[in-house]
Design a protein around this motif. Structure first.
Motif, short mmCIF file in Angstrom:
data_model
loop_
_atom_site.label_atom_id
_atom_site.label_comp_id
_atom_site.label_asym_id
_atom_site.label_seq_id
_atom_site.Cartn_x
_atom_site.Cartn_y
_atom_site.Cartn_z
N GLN A 1 0.82 -1.20 0.00
CA GLN A 1 0.00 0.00 0.00
C GLN A 1 0.86 1.26 0.00
N ALA A 2 0.22 2.38 -0.31
CA ALA A 2 0.89 3.67 -0.28
C ALA A 2 1.20 4.07 1.16
N GLN A 3 2.09 5.01 1.29
CA GLN A 3 2.45 5.52 2.61
C GLN A 3 1.58 6.73 2.94
N ILE A 4 0.89 6.67 4.08
CA ILE A 4 0.06 7.77 4.54
C ILE A 4 0.75 8.41 5.73
N MET A 5 0.81 9.73 5.73
CA MET A 5 1.50 10.45 6.79
C MET A 5 0.59 11.55 7.36
N ILE A 6 0.61 11.69 8.66
CA ILE A 6 -0.12 12.76 9.35
C ILE A 6 0.87 13.53 10.20
N VAL A 7 0.86 14.84 10.05
CA VAL A 7 1.76 15.69 10.82
C VAL A 7 0.97 16.84 11.43
N SER A 8 1.17 17.10 12.70
CA SER A 8 0.52 18.24 13.35
C SER A 8 1.37 18.75 14.49
N ARG A 9 1.72 20.02 14.41
CA ARG A 9 2.42 20.65 15.53
C ARG A 9 1.42 20.94 16.64
N TYR A 10 1.93 21.06 17.87
CA TYR A 10 1.07 21.38 18.99
C TYR A 10 0.74 22.87 19.07
N THR A 11 1.42 23.69 18.31
CA THR A 11 1.22 25.12 18.35
C THR A 11 -0.24 25.48 18.10
N GLN A 12 -0.81 26.29 18.97
CA GLN A 12 -2.19 26.70 18.84
C GLN A 12 -2.30 27.84 17.83
N ILE A 13 -3.29 27.75 16.97
CA ILE A 13 -3.52 28.76 15.94
C ILE A 13 -4.82 29.49 16.24
N ASN A 14 -4.74 30.79 16.41
CA ASN A 14 -5.91 31.58 16.80
C ASN A 14 -6.33 32.61 15.75
N THR A 15 -5.46 32.95 14.81
CA THR A 15 -5.79 33.99 13.84
C THR A 15 -5.47 33.52 12.43
N ALA A 16 -6.02 34.23 11.47
CA ALA A 16 -5.75 33.91 10.06
C ALA A 16 -4.27 34.10 9.74
N ALA A 17 -3.66 35.09 10.36
CA ALA A 17 -2.24 35.34 10.13
C ALA A 17 -1.40 34.18 10.65
N GLU A 18 -1.77 33.66 11.81
CA GLU A 18 -1.03 32.53 12.37
C GLU A 18 -1.22 31.28 11.50
N LEU A 19 -2.41 31.11 10.95
CA LEU A 19 -2.67 29.97 10.07
C LEU A 19 -1.83 30.07 8.80
N ALA A 20 -1.79 31.28 8.23
CA ALA A 20 -0.99 31.48 7.01
C ALA A 20 0.48 31.22 7.28
N ALA A 21 0.97 31.68 8.42
CA ALA A 21 2.37 31.49 8.77
C ALA A 21 2.68 30.01 8.98
N ALA A 22 1.76 29.29 9.64
CA ALA A 22 1.97 27.86 9.88
C ALA A 22 1.97 27.09 8.57
N ARG A 23 1.07 27.44 7.67
CA ARG A 23 1.03 26.76 6.37
C ARG A 23 2.32 27.02 5.59
N HIS A 24 2.82 28.24 5.67
CA HIS A 24 4.05 28.58 4.95
C HIS A 24 5.22 27.77 5.52
N GLU A 25 5.30 27.69 6.84
CA GLU A 25 6.44 27.02 7.46
C GLU A 25 6.35 25.50 7.36
N VAL A 26 5.17 24.96 7.63
CA VAL A 26 5.02 23.51 7.69
C VAL A 26 4.70 22.91 6.33
N VAL A 27 3.59 23.36 5.73
CA VAL A 27 3.10 22.73 4.50
C VAL A 27 4.01 23.04 3.31
N ASP A 28 4.33 24.31 3.10
CA ASP A 28 5.18 24.66 1.96
C ASP A 28 6.54 23.98 2.05
N GLY A 29 7.07 23.90 3.27
CA GLY A 29 8.37 23.25 3.45
C GLY A 29 8.30 21.76 3.12
N PHE A 30 7.22 21.12 3.54
CA PHE A 30 7.04 19.70 3.26
C PHE A 30 6.89 19.46 1.76
#
Length: 211
Positions: A67-96
């Motif tokens: 089977q294919a490899q399935i991966m789940i990744v989640s930092r514990y950092t709490q996200i409260n604003t749209a700016a924090e979400l955008a920053a997290a996506r840039h750092e985590v998702v874009d980097g991955f």
């Protein structure tokens, strides 16, 4: 309708309903439930789960034979604003995505990259699909992200077309059941890390998109 035909139809309906209940019960019994530090989901019992998490976040790899490899990744950092979400996506998702893109591009310069969406936990997760031919086997690397509770969750699947087809039940079970508990201890932590940018390619258990 004769009484005999009516009786036969009712018996057939009862049998079908019984088979449905048995199938649902069997499917339920064949699923394992993962629940650690606020993140939970169901996955097929025959699949193996590897936990590469750190104090900064969770990094889980789920895979069955052939089977294919399935991966789940989640930092514990709490996200409260749209700016924090955008920053997290840039750092985590874009980097991955860039890490996976580079690994695949090194083997297939003609890799095709397209925007994609998929349903996760009843909502639309956005991401990309990387299409390539490696080792004479066509396949995909699908990478999506979504905000669940107060955390960003990245979910990906990487494999050949044949492996992806074999992983369909696991992929669906995980996406449907994926959840972040809002009041978990992990969700209230405020830890900063670059988990994916440092380790995105370190825990891929085999060459991408190969048998």
């Amino acid at each position: 309708m004769t009484k005999k035909l009516f009786t036969m139809l009712m018996a057939a309906l009862a049998f079908a309903l019984c088979q449905s209940v048995i199938a649902q019960s069997s499917a339920h019994e064949q699923l394992k439930h993962f629940a650690v530090k606020g993140l939970s989901f169901d996955y097929p019992a025959e699949n193996e789960l590897e936990d590469h998490g750190t104090s900064s976040g969770q990094h889980l790899v789920i895979q069955g034979q052939g089977q294919a490899q399935i991966m789940i990744v989640s930092r514990y950092t709490q996200i409260n604003t749209a700016a924090e979400l955008a920053a997290a996506r840039h750092e985590v998702v874009d980097g991955f995505i860039e890490t996976i893109w580079e690994q695949i591009h090194d083997q297939d310069p003609n890799v095709l990259r397209t925007a994609a969406q998929i349903e996760v936990a009843g909502a639309q997760a956005t991401g990309v699909r990387l299409r390539a031919v490696l080792g004479n086997q066509p396949g995909n690397a699908e990478i999506y992200s979504i905000k669940l509770g107060a955390r960003l969750v990245l979910i990906s699947m990487i494999g050949t077309d044949r492996e992806i087809a074999a992983s369909a039940p696991a992929w669906l079970a995980i996406r449907r059941s994926l959840k972040i508990e809002a009041n978990s201890e992990a969700a209230t932590a405020n830890l900063r890390s670059s988990l994916i940018s440092r380790t995105a390619g370190q825990h891929i258990s085999r060459p991408l998109l190969t048998n």
